[in-house]
Scaffold this motif. Sequence first.
Motif, mmCIF file in Angstrom:
data_model
loop_
_atom_site.group_PDB
_atom_site.id
_atom_site.type_symbol
_atom_site.label_atom_id
_atom_site.label_comp_id
_atom_site.label_asym_id
_atom_site.label_seq_id
_atom_site.Cartn_x
_atom_site.Cartn_y
_atom_site.Cartn_z
ATOM 1 N N THR A 48 0.832 -1.202 0.000
ATOM 2 C CA THR A 48 0.000 0.000 0.000
ATOM 3 C C THR A 48 0.872 1.260 0.000
ATOM 4 O O THR A 48 0.616 2.209 -0.752
ATOM 5 N N ASP A 64 -7.986 -4.152 -1.994
ATOM 6 C CA ASP A 64 -7.905 -4.883 -0.737
ATOM 7 C C ASP A 64 -9.123 -4.467 0.096
ATOM 8 O O ASP A 64 -9.393 -3.277 0.243
ATOM 9 N N ASN A 113 -6.887 0.020 3.137
ATOM 10 C CA ASN A 113 -5.842 0.883 3.706
ATOM 11 C C ASN A 113 -5.460 2.025 2.779
ATOM 12 O O ASN A 113 -5.230 3.142 3.222
ATOM 13 N N ASP A 118 -3.259 -1.903 -5.984
ATOM 14 C CA ASP A 118 -2.766 -2.320 -4.664
ATOM 15 C C ASP A 118 -3.472 -3.631 -4.316
ATOM 16 O O ASP A 118 -4.631 -3.629 -3.935
#
Length: 260
Positions: free
Chosen positions: A17, A40, A44, A129
């Motif tokens: 990330t 994800d 995050n 990511d």
Amino acid sequence: MGKIIVIGSQKGGVGKTTTTLNLAYSLREMGKKVLTVDFDSQANLTTCYGIEDTGALEYTIGHLMMAQIEEELPENFEDYIQSREGVDYIPSSIYLSVVDAKLRTEMGAERMAEVLEPLRSRYDYILIDACPALGMLTINALAAADEVIITVNPQLLAMMGLQDFLRTVGKIKKRINPRLEIAGILLTMCESRTTLCKVLTEEVTESFQGKIKVFQTRIPATVKVGESIYYNMPIAQYSKKASAGIAYRKFAKEIIAYEG
Ligand code: ADP
Ligand code: MG
């Protein structure tokens, strides 16, 4: 045509990330048009962009994936694309875990590719990511990508699990996405002064010599990274002099120079 790059690893806590956030920012500083996709369900990256209540978001990558599964992809993605400091991004939320579960019964590895295809021509780079698992989400991300950057934290038993990830990349290239290349391994959170870090860095470099590139740039470990994330900023924006920010800039140059 834009390049789609997955920032991946089957492990968590290896700087995926942080790398997505900072590589995107540095590429943007160098005049590139960049989109990041938070892929994800922990969201995050979305939080790094300053969104606190990700669970309340109605337009996320999870919603786009679900629309694809239900064959109801919108004509226009504007609602899904947000922007921060000149970098566009598609947020994520816990809803992506619903998609993950659904993908186990619906199958289909090329769903993410279909979602991203209309966006490709609008950007120089699309950075994904990835989540820290080798499930259907990661398979979908790899099936959509041109390249994968593997982040390795030399402090976290660097080599463990790496072979599984590489095997998955190999399978996807062979069966689903022949374009897919490994751009290289990026060493993150390097404590250059410690012997352990040196030993582990050498171990990674030697075991892949001639096979997989280990990027020249190494990202140093610094508390400034945690501080910058706390203030919802890329490191280079938070502190002009921070070593990790300088390293991510150098890494962005390496990525631009790399023509895989
Ligand atoms: P992943 O996405 O692979 O789980 P993260 O990018 O979230 O990994 O990083 C994991 C943790 O390590 C975070 O708390 C982050 O702030 C910290 N971190 C990442 N890169 C660095 C760095 N270069 N120096 C110090 N801490 C870092
Ligand atoms: Mg992460």
